[in-house]
Design a protein around this motif. Structure first.
Motif, mmCIF file in Angstrom:
data_model
loop_
_atom_site.group_PDB
_atom_site.id
_atom_site.type_symbol
_atom_site.label_atom_id
_atom_site.label_comp_id
_atom_site.label_asym_id
_atom_site.label_seq_id
_atom_site.Cartn_x
_atom_site.Cartn_y
_atom_site.Cartn_z
ATOM 1 N N LYS A 198 -9.439 21.268 -32.262
ATOM 2 C CA LYS A 198 -10.688 20.458 -31.503
ATOM 3 C C LYS A 198 -10.641 19.298 -31.510
ATOM 4 C CE LYS A 198 -12.280 24.248 -28.799
ATOM 5 N NZ LYS A 198 -11.713 24.064 -26.939
ATOM 6 N N LYS A 199 -10.361 18.757 -32.692
ATOM 7 C CA LYS A 199 -10.517 16.868 -32.378
ATOM 8 C C LYS A 199 -9.065 16.162 -31.712
ATOM 9 C CE LYS A 199 -13.185 16.782 -36.339
ATOM 10 N NZ LYS A 199 -13.108 16.250 -38.376
ATOM 11 N N ILE A 200 -9.846 15.592 -31.229
ATOM 12 C CA ILE A 200 -8.869 14.500 -30.459
ATOM 13 C C ILE A 200 -8.808 13.371 -30.837
ATOM 14 C CG2 ILE A 200 -8.004 13.806 -28.450
ATOM 15 C CD1 ILE A 200 -8.792 16.264 -27.219
ATOM 16 N N GLY A 201 -7.419 12.648 -30.922
ATOM 17 C CA GLY A 201 -6.744 11.029 -30.993
ATOM 18 C C GLY A 201 -7.006 10.632 -29.639
ATOM 19 N N MET A 202 -7.638 10.050 -29.013
ATOM 20 C CA MET A 202 -6.922 9.500 -27.649
ATOM 21 C C MET A 202 -7.447 7.944 -27.779
ATOM 22 S SD MET A 202 -8.563 10.390 -24.581
ATOM 23 C CE MET A 202 -8.815 9.313 -22.693
ATOM 24 N N TYR A 203 -5.646 7.038 -27.718
ATOM 25 C CA TYR A 203 -5.998 5.404 -27.280
ATOM 26 C C TYR A 203 -5.861 4.975 -26.078
ATOM 27 C CZ TYR A 203 -4.425 1.312 -28.870
ATOM 28 O OH TYR A 203 -4.502 -0.856 -29.390
ATOM 29 N N VAL A 204 -6.585 3.800 -25.383
ATOM 30 C CA VAL A 204 -5.811 3.550 -24.160
ATOM 31 C C VAL A 204 -6.235 2.547 -24.205
ATOM 32 C CG1 VAL A 204 -6.492 3.404 -21.722
ATOM 33 C CG2 VAL A 204 -6.679 5.394 -22.696
ATOM 34 N N CYS A 205 -4.695 1.417 -23.697
ATOM 35 C CA CYS A 205 -4.102 -0.042 -23.656
ATOM 36 C C CYS A 205 -5.279 -0.586 -23.251
ATOM 37 C CB CYS A 205 -2.775 -0.080 -23.369
ATOM 38 S SG CYS A 205 -1.763 0.472 -24.395
ATOM 39 N N GLY A 206 -6.486 -1.638 -23.824
ATOM 40 C CA GLY A 206 -7.208 -2.205 -23.340
ATOM 41 C C GLY A 206 -7.074 -3.589 -22.804
ATOM 42 N N PRO A 207 -7.706 -4.295 -21.886
ATOM 43 C CA PRO A 207 -7.537 -6.253 -21.688
ATOM 44 C C PRO A 207 -7.420 -7.129 -22.401
ATOM 45 C CG PRO A 207 -10.051 -5.780 -21.676
ATOM 46 C CD PRO A 207 -9.468 -4.221 -22.378
ATOM 47 N N THR A 208 -6.784 -7.786 -21.750
ATOM 48 C CA THR A 208 -6.142 -9.305 -22.120
ATOM 49 C C THR A 208 -7.297 -10.005 -20.971
ATOM 50 O OG1 THR A 208 -3.780 -8.445 -21.888
ATOM 51 C CG2 THR A 208 -4.497 -11.065 -22.334
ATOM 52 N N VAL A 209 -8.144 -10.400 -22.632
ATOM 53 C CA VAL A 209 -9.410 -10.829 -22.366
ATOM 54 C C VAL A 209 -9.547 -12.140 -22.245
ATOM 55 C CG1 VAL A 209 -10.871 -9.319 -22.933
ATOM 56 C CG2 VAL A 209 -10.066 -11.373 -25.202
ATOM 57 N N TYR A 210 -8.336 -12.733 -21.388
ATOM 58 C CA TYR A 210 -9.115 -14.900 -20.904
ATOM 59 C C TYR A 210 -9.710 -14.099 -19.472
ATOM 60 C CZ TYR A 210 -5.638 -12.643 -17.125
ATOM 61 O OH TYR A 210 -5.272 -11.771 -15.806
ATOM 62 N N GLY A 211 -10.115 -14.032 -18.752
ATOM 63 C CA GLY A 211 -10.658 -13.505 -18.257
ATOM 64 C C GLY A 211 -11.787 -11.667 -17.725
ATOM 65 N N PRO A 212 -12.792 -12.221 -17.007
ATOM 66 C CA PRO A 212 -13.256 -11.185 -16.573
ATOM 67 C C PRO A 212 -12.869 -9.923 -16.454
ATOM 68 C CG PRO A 212 -14.335 -12.952 -15.538
ATOM 69 C CD PRO A 212 -13.200 -13.403 -15.869
ATOM 70 N N GLY A 213 -13.066 -8.955 -16.424
ATOM 71 C CA GLY A 213 -12.155 -8.395 -16.071
ATOM 72 C C GLY A 213 -12.079 -7.435 -14.628
ATOM 73 N N HIS A 214 -10.918 -6.909 -14.345
ATOM 74 C CA HIS A 214 -10.192 -6.684 -12.786
ATOM 75 C C HIS A 214 -10.361 -5.802 -12.362
ATOM 76 C CE1 HIS A 214 -6.402 -5.560 -13.718
ATOM 77 N NE2 HIS A 214 -5.857 -7.367 -13.872
ATOM 78 N N LYS A 252 -12.439 11.313 -30.290
ATOM 79 C CA LYS A 252 -12.561 9.558 -30.745
ATOM 80 C C LYS A 252 -11.574 8.809 -30.131
ATOM 81 C CE LYS A 252 -12.174 6.506 -34.714
ATOM 82 N NZ LYS A 252 -11.909 6.233 -36.259
ATOM 83 N N TYR A 253 -12.440 7.748 -29.389
ATOM 84 C CA TYR A 253 -11.930 7.093 -28.334
ATOM 85 C C TYR A 253 -11.565 6.101 -28.491
ATOM 86 C CZ TYR A 253 -10.915 5.057 -23.472
ATOM 87 O OH TYR A 253 -10.288 5.141 -22.804
ATOM 88 N N VAL A 254 -10.871 5.543 -28.615
ATOM 89 C CA VAL A 254 -10.071 3.790 -28.821
ATOM 90 C C VAL A 254 -9.675 2.727 -27.966
ATOM 91 C CG1 VAL A 254 -8.846 2.120 -30.987
ATOM 92 C CG2 VAL A 254 -9.483 4.266 -31.471
ATOM 93 N N VAL A 255 -10.125 2.375 -28.185
ATOM 94 C CA VAL A 255 -8.943 1.090 -26.692
ATOM 95 C C VAL A 255 -9.232 -0.356 -26.967
ATOM 96 C CG1 VAL A 255 -10.212 -0.767 -24.922
ATOM 97 C CG2 VAL A 255 -10.720 2.078 -24.894
ATOM 98 N N ASN A 256 -8.159 -1.179 -27.400
ATOM 99 C CA ASN A 256 -7.841 -2.401 -28.028
ATOM 100 C C ASN A 256 -8.548 -3.858 -26.730
ATOM 101 O OD1 ASN A 256 -6.149 -0.666 -26.263
ATOM 102 N ND2 ASN A 256 -5.035 -3.508 -26.945
ATOM 103 N N LEU A 257 -9.190 -4.489 -28.084
ATOM 104 C CA LEU A 257 -8.557 -6.197 -27.299
ATOM 105 C C LEU A 257 -7.798 -6.594 -27.165
ATOM 106 C CD1 LEU A 257 -12.995 -5.993 -27.393
ATOM 107 C CD2 LEU A 257 -11.397 -5.327 -25.271
ATOM 108 N N THR A 258 -6.645 -7.574 -26.522
ATOM 109 C CA THR A 258 -6.054 -8.368 -26.547
ATOM 110 C C THR A 258 -6.551 -9.550 -26.747
ATOM 111 O OG1 THR A 258 -4.832 -6.766 -26.171
ATOM 112 C CG2 THR A 258 -3.762 -9.231 -25.940
#
Ligand code: AMP
Ligand code: ZN
Length: 466
Positions: A21-37, A62-68
């Motif tokens: 029942k344990k899920i590892g979930m990863y979504v590619c995060g934003p490149t932070v040169y400006g606010p998100g669009h 467990k949800y992971v979003v990276n910050l570039t």
């Protein structure tokens, strides 16, 4: 039973996580040169609904979003503004978190930043080099895709071009073949940010961060990896090549999920076209809940064409839901009706069946819409009691656990005296064509959760959740 469309096999598959029942979930995060669009907003709302629905279904995610926070675009933007890379990233990350919150997006468990994982990245690249998947040139360390036999399995790309034995020079880099990609970029100019490594001072390439940070925070194998379709090639293809070469062939990701791209008025968003909409800009004019409702009405893989007209249509439908819920909250008359329980149960079942079918939101909304119509009819006929209203509300609250679009408080709220004064002052400024000052007031009020709409009949206001 949940089924999801897996980009890796190009079909819907039964969802069976790696660890019960344990899920590892990863979504590619934003490149932070400006606010998100608003394209980011589309993707993160889509995956927020998926994550919340998995939790609703009893999974522990467990949800992971990276910050570039290191990228050529960030370096040039920081130089342009005369601030450091870190100052620029910190500022934009703070805006991003605030925007995610406004859009009803639950915080990820971890938001790893690239600049905080340089040591892990260097170690990872060292292993790739030792295993023969990477080679060093004068300007960096490159991944040799000819060494990875499965290259192309996600995107279907064919590696045709053979090695010529001579190095190719692209516009910027020197490598063995055009499709090889940089794992590490050597510092070319002392002004470039750089970290020590066995290959001298430099910085990581883009793709490596996701392989490294996902394995650090979720282990070498993930249940779900997401991002929008634009990332399938080369980014996700390269992530597979890096991670599977590093771990030794263990499948990196079990289910690859890709959200549809968002365009604006039929065109790809771009700064040069002037149709680029940053999230803070959107939220000055529109209710964050309405944008979420827009996205939540569509399948996550649908391409979205954002338009003012489309938003207006969605706002009207949302208003009907708000009125419906308000009516239920105030409902105080009529006899209980045993038919309501059946209507509610049918809707719940249909919504779950729709969501279990690759998160088919349009079908879920069709059922809910049907329930709204049936219940309104019973109310109009006086065949509906207080407990019936409570049962319908209970279902909507339950489903809102993952939809996050409904409002369960009564009334539109009141403006303070100061806020009323500001609106009057702004109308005067507009009459005097002092647009900038008028706009500053719009922004100030938006910050307090009050949205303005300038109609021919005067300025209307609306209080939204902040
Ligand atoms: P980026 O900041 O461009 O690296 O993108 C961060 C995340 O947002 C990735 O998952 C992208 O796939 C996604 N994304 C970027 N642009 C759009 C768009 N216009 N529509 C939908 N998703 C997008
Ligand atoms: Zn990534």
């Amino acid at each position: 039973m949940l089924r999801v469309y897996n980009t890796l096999h190009k079909k819907k598959e039964e969802f069976k996580p790696l660890r019960d029942k344990k899920i590892g979930m990863y979504v590619c995060g934003p490149t932070v040169y400006g606010p998100g669009h608003i394209g980011h907003a589309r993707t993160y709302i889509a995956f927020d609904i998926i994550r919340r629905y998995l939790e609703y279904s009893g999974y522990k995610v467990k949800y992971v979003v990276n910050l570039t926070d290191i990228h050529d675009d960030i370096i040039s933007k920081a130089n342009e503004l005369g601030i450091t890379l870190f100052e620029l990233a910190d500022k934009n990350i703070a805006v991003f978190f605030k925007d995610m919150d406004s859009l009803g997006i639950k915080k990820a468990d971890v938001y790893p930043r690239v600049t905080e994982h340089i040591k892990e990245i260097v170690d990872f690249v060292k292993v790739l080099q030792e295993k023969g998947f990477a080679y060093e040139t004068d300007d960096g360390v490159y991944y040799d895709i000819s060494k990875f036999k499965d290259y192309g399995k996600l995107s279907g790309i064919k590696v045709k071009e053979q090695k010529t034995g001579t190095r190719v020079k692209t516009d910027k880099y020197e490598k063995d073949r055009v499709q090889d990609f940089a794992l590490w970029k050597k510092q070319k100019d002392p002004s470039e940010p750089a970290w020590d490594s066995p290959w001298g001072k430099g910085r990581p390439g883009w793709h490596i961060e996701c392989s490294v940070m996902s394995s650090k925070h979720l282990g070498e194998q993930l249940d779900i990896h997401g991002g929008a379709v634009d990332l399938i090639f080369p980014h996700h293809e390269n992530e597979i090549a890096q991670s599977e070469a590093h771990s030794g062939k263990k499948p990196f990701v079990k289910y690859w999920l890709h959200s549809g791209f968002l365009n604006v008025e039929g065109q790809k968003m771009s700064k040069s076209l002037g149709n680029f909409i940053e999230i803070p800009q959107l939220l000055e004019k529109r209710d964050a809940r309405a944008f979420r409702f827009f996205v939540a009405g569509l399948h996550y893989k649908s391409r979205i064409d954002f338009s003012e007209k489309g938003m207006e249509k969605v706002e009207k439908t949302l208003e009907k839901w708000d009125n419906f819920i308000e009516r239920l909250l105030e409902w105080n008359n009529g006899k209980e009706n045993s038919a309501v329980e059946k209507i509610v149960e049918k809707a719940r079942k249909e919504v779950i069946a729709a969501m279990d079918d690759d998160f088919m939101l349009p079908n879920a909304w069709a059922s809910l819409q049907g329930m709204q119509t049936a219940v309104n009819k019973l109310m109009n006929e006086g065949k509906f009691g207080k407990n019936d209203a409570a049962a319908v509300l209970e279902l909507l609250k339950e489903l809102d656990g993952f939809l996050q679009v409904f409002k369960f408080e009564k009334g539109g709220g009141e403006l303070s005296k100061e806020q009323q004064e500001l609106i009057k002052k702004r109308e005067k400024l507009r009459a005097e064509k002092k647009w900038e000052e008028a706009d500053a007031i719009r922004k100030e009020l938006a910050g307090q959760g009050i949205l303005l709409d300038d109609t021919p009949a005067g300025t209307k206001w609306k209080i939204v959740k902040k």
